[in-house]
Design a protein around this motif. Sequence first.
Motif, PDB file in Angstrom:
ATOM      1  N   ILE A 128     -84.308  62.988  49.416  1.00  0.00           N
ATOM      2  CA  ILE A 128     -85.674  63.302  48.999  1.00  0.00           C
ATOM      3  C   ILE A 128     -86.204  62.187  48.109  1.00  0.00           C
ATOM      4  CG2 ILE A 128     -87.169  64.962  47.788  1.00  0.00           C
ATOM      5  CD1 ILE A 128     -84.998  67.093  48.233  1.00  0.00           C
ATOM      6  N   LYS A 129     -87.457  61.834  48.363  1.00  0.00           N
ATOM      7  CA  LYS A 129     -88.165  60.912  47.467  1.00  0.00           C
ATOM      8  C   LYS A 129     -89.380  61.642  46.912  1.00  0.00           C
ATOM      9  CE  LYS A 129     -91.600  57.557  47.094  1.00  0.00           C
ATOM     10  NZ  LYS A 129     -92.871  57.208  47.754  1.00  0.00           N
ATOM     11  N   THR A 130     -89.623  61.466  45.624  1.00  0.00           N
ATOM     12  CA  THR A 130     -90.844  62.012  45.047  1.00  0.00           C
ATOM     13  C   THR A 130     -91.434  60.981  44.098  1.00  0.00           C
ATOM     14  OG1 THR A 130     -91.865  63.972  44.043  1.00  0.00           O
ATOM     15  CG2 THR A 130     -89.791  63.211  43.068  1.00  0.00           C
ATOM     16  N   ASN A 131     -92.697  61.160  43.758  1.00  0.00           N
ATOM     17  CA  ASN A 131     -93.384  60.231  42.866  1.00  0.00           C
ATOM     18  C   ASN A 131     -93.997  61.050  41.741  1.00  0.00           C
ATOM     19  OD1 ASN A 131     -94.731  57.952  41.850  1.00  0.00           O
ATOM     20  ND2 ASN A 131     -96.575  58.511  43.002  1.00  0.00           N
ATOM     21  N   PRO A 132     -93.147  61.453  40.786  1.00  0.00           N
ATOM     22  CA  PRO A 132     -93.624  62.439  39.807  1.00  0.00           C
ATOM     23  C   PRO A 132     -94.626  61.872  38.822  1.00  0.00           C
ATOM     24  CG  PRO A 132     -91.427  61.691  39.224  1.00  0.00           C
ATOM     25  CD  PRO A 132     -91.772  61.032  40.525  1.00  0.00           C
ATOM     26  N   ARG A 133     -95.389  62.783  38.220  1.00  0.00           N
ATOM     27  CA  ARG A 133     -96.234  62.410  37.095  1.00  0.00           C
ATOM     28  C   ARG A 133     -95.345  61.951  35.956  1.00  0.00           C
ATOM     29  NH1 ARG A 133    -101.045  64.979  36.094  1.00  0.00           N
ATOM     30  NH2 ARG A 133    -102.020  65.628  38.016  1.00  0.00           N
ATOM     31  N   VAL A 134     -95.879  61.040  35.172  1.00  0.00           N
ATOM     32  CA  VAL A 134     -95.094  60.473  34.074  1.00  0.00           C
ATOM     33  C   VAL A 134     -94.569  61.572  33.141  1.00  0.00           C
ATOM     34  CG1 VAL A 134     -95.263  59.024  32.017  1.00  0.00           C
ATOM     35  CG2 VAL A 134     -96.218  58.231  34.169  1.00  0.00           C
ATOM     36  N   GLN A 135     -95.375  62.594  32.915  1.00  0.00           N
ATOM     37  CA  GLN A 135     -94.979  63.641  31.967  1.00  0.00           C
ATOM     38  C   GLN A 135     -93.829  64.523  32.465  1.00  0.00           C
ATOM     39  OE1 GLN A 135     -98.002  62.954  33.087  1.00  0.00           O
ATOM     40  NE2 GLN A 135     -99.607  63.284  31.591  1.00  0.00           N
ATOM     41  N   SER A 136     -93.458  64.413  33.757  1.00  0.00           N
ATOM     42  CA  SER A 136     -92.455  65.342  34.291  1.00  0.00           C
ATOM     43  C   SER A 136     -91.114  64.670  34.569  1.00  0.00           C
ATOM     44  CB  SER A 136     -92.993  65.995  35.573  1.00  0.00           C
ATOM     45  OG  SER A 136     -93.105  65.024  36.596  1.00  0.00           O
ATOM     46  N   HIS A 137     -90.889  63.476  34.044  1.00  0.00           N
ATOM     47  CA  HIS A 137     -89.645  62.773  34.363  1.00  0.00           C
ATOM     48  C   HIS A 137     -88.404  63.552  33.935  1.00  0.00           C
ATOM     49  CE1 HIS A 137     -91.615  58.524  34.866  1.00  0.00           C
ATOM     50  NE2 HIS A 137     -92.096  59.429  35.670  1.00  0.00           N
ATOM     51  N   ASP A 138     -88.466  64.218  32.797  1.00  0.00           N
ATOM     52  CA  ASP A 138     -87.284  64.955  32.327  1.00  0.00           C
ATOM     53  C   ASP A 138     -86.915  66.082  33.293  1.00  0.00           C
ATOM     54  OD1 ASP A 138     -87.119  63.296  30.177  1.00  0.00           O
ATOM     55  OD2 ASP A 138     -88.036  64.691  28.756  1.00  0.00           O
ATOM     56  N   PHE A 139     -87.922  66.745  33.839  1.00  0.00           N
ATOM     57  CA  PHE A 139     -87.660  67.794  34.827  1.00  0.00           C
ATOM     58  C   PHE A 139     -86.891  67.230  36.021  1.00  0.00           C
ATOM     59  CE2 PHE A 139     -88.945  69.664  38.910  1.00  0.00           C
ATOM     60  CZ  PHE A 139     -88.494  70.971  38.747  1.00  0.00           C
ATOM     61  N   TRP A 140     -87.339  66.098  36.537  1.00  0.00           N
ATOM     62  CA  TRP A 140     -86.703  65.536  37.737  1.00  0.00           C
ATOM     63  C   TRP A 140     -85.281  65.074  37.449  1.00  0.00           C
ATOM     64  CZ3 TRP A 140     -88.467  66.758  42.273  1.00  0.00           C
ATOM     65  CH2 TRP A 140     -89.797  67.170  42.366  1.00  0.00           C
ATOM     66  N   LYS A 141     -85.068  64.525  36.254  1.00  0.00           N
ATOM     67  CA  LYS A 141     -83.696  64.125  35.900  1.00  0.00           C
ATOM     68  C   LYS A 141     -82.802  65.359  35.826  1.00  0.00           C
ATOM     69  CE  LYS A 141     -85.014  59.855  33.608  1.00  0.00           C
ATOM     70  NZ  LYS A 141     -85.482  59.279  32.338  1.00  0.00           N
ATOM     71  N   ALA A 142     -83.314  66.430  35.232  1.00  0.00           N
ATOM     72  CA  ALA A 142     -82.528  67.675  35.147  1.00  0.00           C
ATOM     73  C   ALA A 142     -82.214  68.228  36.535  1.00  0.00           C
ATOM     74  CB  ALA A 142     -83.278  68.716  34.311  1.00  0.00           C
ATOM     75  N   MET A 143     -83.065  67.938  37.512  1.00  0.00           N
ATOM     76  CA  MET A 143     -82.845  68.412  38.884  1.00  0.00           C
ATOM     77  C   MET A 143     -81.941  67.458  39.677  1.00  0.00           C
ATOM     78  SD  MET A 143     -84.353  71.320  39.072  1.00  0.00           S
ATOM     79  CE  MET A 143     -84.085  71.633  40.829  1.00  0.00           C
ATOM     80  N   GLY A 144     -81.389  66.450  39.007  1.00  0.00           N
ATOM     81  CA  GLY A 144     -80.450  65.556  39.687  1.00  0.00           C
ATOM     82  C   GLY A 144     -81.086  64.360  40.374  1.00  0.00           C
ATOM     83  N   PHE A 145     -82.363  64.123  40.111  1.00  0.00           N
ATOM     84  CA  PHE A 145     -83.042  62.965  40.692  1.00  0.00           C
ATOM     85  C   PHE A 145     -82.848  61.743  39.789  1.00  0.00           C
ATOM     86  CE2 PHE A 145     -85.964  64.437  44.179  1.00  0.00           C
ATOM     87  CZ  PHE A 145     -85.496  65.736  44.223  1.00  0.00           C
ATOM     88  N   THR A 146     -82.914  60.561  40.397  1.00  0.00           N
ATOM     89  CA  THR A 146     -82.707  59.307  39.670  1.00  0.00           C
ATOM     90  C   THR A 146     -83.915  58.398  39.876  1.00  0.00           C
ATOM     91  OG1 THR A 146     -80.367  59.503  40.225  1.00  0.00           O
ATOM     92  CG2 THR A 146     -81.114  57.364  39.440  1.00  0.00           C
ATOM     93  N   PRO A 147     -84.417  57.774  38.803  1.00  0.00           N
ATOM     94  CA  PRO A 147     -85.508  56.809  38.998  1.00  0.00           C
ATOM     95  C   PRO A 147     -84.991  55.576  39.715  1.00  0.00           C
ATOM     96  CG  PRO A 147     -84.826  56.866  36.676  1.00  0.00           C
ATOM     97  CD  PRO A 147     -84.009  57.902  37.393  1.00  0.00           C
ATOM     98  N   VAL A 148     -85.803  55.006  40.594  1.00  0.00           N
ATOM     99  CA  VAL A 148     -85.400  53.777  41.286  1.00  0.00           C
ATOM    100  C   VAL A 148     -85.505  52.591  40.329  1.00  0.00           C
ATOM    101  CG1 VAL A 148     -86.325  54.624  43.455  1.00  0.00           C
ATOM    102  CG2 VAL A 148     -87.720  53.103  42.059  1.00  0.00           C
ATOM    103  N   GLU A 149     -84.931  51.472  40.738  1.00  0.00           N
ATOM    104  CA  GLU A 149     -85.207  50.227  40.043  1.00  0.00           C
ATOM    105  C   GLU A 149     -86.570  49.752  40.551  1.00  0.00           C
ATOM    106  OE1 GLU A 149     -82.954  45.987  39.397  1.00  0.00           O
ATOM    107  OE2 GLU A 149     -81.790  47.823  39.656  1.00  0.00           O
ATOM    108  N   TYR A 150     -87.487  49.523  39.648  1.00  0.00           N
ATOM    109  CA  TYR A 150     -88.871  49.237  40.033  1.00  0.00           C
ATOM    110  C   TYR A 150     -88.999  47.944  40.834  1.00  0.00           C
ATOM    111  CZ  TYR A 150     -93.949  48.728  39.549  1.00  0.00           C
ATOM    112  OH  TYR A 150     -95.292  48.597  39.788  1.00  0.00           O
TER     113      TYR A 150
END
Lengths: 154, 154
Positions: free
Chosen positions: A112-134
């Motif tokens: 899965i790929k998503t493009n979250p709002r800046v304010q929701s990054h902690d939620f996505w990390k808690a869900m096991g998602f990882t930010p890409v290298e920009y």
Amino acid sequence: MDYKVERLLVNYKTLEEFKKFKEYGIQELSMLDDLEENIIENDSESPFYGIYFGEMLVARMSLYQRGAKFDRYFDPQQEYLELWKLEVLPNFQRKGYGNALVDFAKGFGLPIKTNPRVQSHDFWKAMGFTPVEYDMERDLGENPFLWHPDGIVI
Amino acid sequence: MDYKVERLLVNYKTLEEFKKFKEYGIQELSMLDDLEENIIENDSESPFYGIYFGEMLVARMSLYQRGAKFDRYFDPQQEYLELWKLEVLPNFQRKGYGNALVDFAKGFGLPIKTNPRVQSHDFWKAMGFTPVEYDMERDLGENPFLWHPDGIVI
């Protein structure tokens, strides 16, 4: 939490419910136009999944399966799900609705790929998602977060 | 309004200024990492343009020129500018800073694509941009708006 996730149908009731969500834009307007012009039938399947509380839609997300040739995030290139417009109405936040939708998406067994709002990054990390290298040319204004069923991360 | 638009340099001062803007995400963090790890030099050119009020950065945008082969919006395919992160600090809004940045971008003489926040659609229409006809596979969660120097619109 045991919430029932449903695939949403395109009809006037659903489109009226969508107006309560902040991220109401060209996608929703296009669905309304298509319905009004009979380009799509009433009760057609939409790319949206949601959770109802009684009669009221309180959480939703959009999911779209992209072919491997569009993949610029996973190695090797593979089919993946693009997830967007995950949103829970304000009075229903922090009750597990967002988690239930993301778990449902994971259930397809695809990355899965998503493009979250800046304010929701902690939620996505808690869900096991990882930010890409920009990568500017690829990502431009996006902040992509990835999840892979095998836990593989770039 | 006669504001001076400047190309922003990547240095610690600029990155500190960026923290005042809402859309501070992976792009800014990546620039900070690159600076700390000496991957880019202090005072390298960034993709950001901005306007200062005295010493303070009060408005900014990011611009990136994409080759014709990436174009999925204009016909025929052509070079265009992707514009993102246009943002004016709250106390400086409605004074023409946003207009000045967009006019600067138009000055390159290339078509422009942007993906504005839902709340800013009226601004983009007033600037002569047109929303595209939504295509789910191409646009997914985006709300693309286009501008063309010849006034051609899809």
